[in-house]
Design a protein around this motif. Structure first.
Motif, short mmCIF file in Angstrom:
data_model
loop_
_atom_site.label_atom_id
_atom_site.label_comp_id
_atom_site.label_asym_id
_atom_site.label_seq_id
_atom_site.Cartn_x
_atom_site.Cartn_y
_atom_site.Cartn_z
N ASN A 28 -5.54 3.22 -0.79
CA ASN A 28 -4.34 2.75 -0.09
C ASN A 28 -3.89 3.71 1.00
O ASN A 28 -3.33 3.27 2.02
CB ASN A 28 -3.22 2.51 -1.10
CG ASN A 28 -3.47 1.29 -1.96
OD1 ASN A 28 -3.17 0.17 -1.58
ND2 ASN A 28 -4.05 1.51 -3.14
N PRO A 45 0.81 -1.22 0.00
CA PRO A 45 0.00 0.00 0.00
C PRO A 45 0.84 1.27 0.00
O PRO A 45 0.49 2.25 -0.66
CB PRO A 45 -0.82 -0.12 1.29
CG PRO A 45 -0.92 -1.58 1.54
CD PRO A 45 0.40 -2.14 1.09
N GLU A 82 -6.05 2.86 3.93
CA GLU A 82 -5.59 1.60 4.51
C GLU A 82 -4.37 1.83 5.40
O GLU A 82 -4.28 1.28 6.51
CB GLU A 82 -5.26 0.60 3.40
CG GLU A 82 -4.86 -0.77 3.93
CD GLU A 82 -4.60 -1.78 2.82
OE1 GLU A 82 -4.00 -2.84 3.11
OE2 GLU A 82 -5.01 -1.52 1.66
#
Length: 322
Positions: free
Chosen positions: A195, A4, A198
């Protein structure tokens, strides 16, 4: 978390590159269609320059992360003033001679205070979004009227802005770059938001803070490159004009995205911590550049102070992670 993180870095690079190509193609196409350089600069280039922030805000809102979109807007304004203009003034002091900028500075202050007042109820509604869109349309129309008047008087900001628009780009290539830029903007903004969120959740960082930091800094990189390049070419008016215009577009167009696409409550830290800092930096820039005694210049020491404010703000954010 390595993948990520790599995707975030690559997405930011693609986002910045594709925004530049999108503006390049759109401006070239508009010029080939006979639209005046002045109108192109105030519409196509202005909207295109804010495309990364707008698309990231739209993607974050649609994915259920409106605080990331709000953080992107507020963080980009803070970054534009403190980091971008701070570094630019350290590279070369910015002289301001444009009559248009002298009108835009008070307007930026007024809009900053007005939009900030919308956060007092800790809620962004669809009505707020409609008001922001109306404000954007009104601002664009006002600037077109003012700029057309100043163009006749040879305002340096107008001259510098028109010189940035491509004049020899074939229509087919313009359409190609426009399409490539738009597709990559859409794809990279979606990957960036997904991402980045995340990563934020993994490290215990709020959606608001990830928007204020990684995403805001990343989407402000085009402004940094343009401002430093403008300063090195002695185009201080263009460098400052880009930042003022970008900040106004962030307040109107970028904040309209969460208001229209994901209306609802916002993180209270946006009101109590980030908005006061954004207002304070906007007032400070106004004091530095407005030219109360006729001389308007953003000096190196002032740029250093702005850069120090940016560093202090980042320390504040990460010392109070929640």
């Amino acid at each position: 978390m390595l993948i990520p993180a790599l995707i975030v870095i690559v997405s930011l690079i693609v986002l910045v590159w594709s925004a530049d190509k999108f503006v390049y193609g759109a401006a070239g196409l508009a010029r080939n269609l006979g639209i005046s350089p002045l109108v192109i600069g105030l519409t196509v280039v202005a909207f295109g320059s804010s495309a990364p922030e707008m698309l990231v805000a739209a993607s974050a809102s649609l994915n259920g992360n409106p605080d990331t979109a709000v953080g992107n807007a507020l963080g980009s304004n803070i970054t534009n003033i403190a980091m971008v203009l701070g570094i630019t003034a350290l590279v070369r002091p910015l002289k301001v001679s444009s009559a248009t900028l002298k009108r835009e500075f008070p307007l930026l202050l007024l809009i900053t205070f007005g939009v900030s007042a919308m956060f007092l109820d800790l809620n962004l509604s669809i009505i707020d979004g409609c008001l922001l869109v109306a404000g954007l349309i009104a601002f664009t129309g006002l600037m077109m009227r003012i700029s057309m008047q100043e163009a006749k008087a040879g305002d340096p900001l107008i001259t510098e802005a028109e010189a940035e628009i491509p004049s020899d780009l074939p229509t087919a290539k313009a359409i190609l770059w426009l399409a490539i830029g738009l597709l990559l903007l859409l794809g990279s903004s979606e990957l960036l938001v997904t991402n980045a969120v995340e990563l934020a959740h993994y490290f215990g960082v709020s959606d608001l803070v990830i928007g204020l930091t990684i995403i805001a800094i990343g989407t402000s990189l085009p402004e940094l490159a343009a401002s430093v390049a403008g300063a090195l070419r002695n185009e201080g008016d263009l460098a400052l004009g880009n930042i003022i215009g970008s900040n106004i577009f962030n307040l109107f167009a970028v904040l309209a995205m969460p208001a229209l696409l994901a209306p609802g409550k916002i993180d209270e830290q946006a009101l109590y911590r980030d908005i006061p800092i954004m207002i304070g930096l906007t007032v400070l820039l106004f004091i530095f550049c407005y030219g109360w005694r006729g001389k308007r210049i953003l000096a190196k020491w002032e740029g250093g102070l702005l850069a120090a404010c940016f560093i202090g703000y980042q320390i504040l954010l990460f010392s109070n992670l929640r």
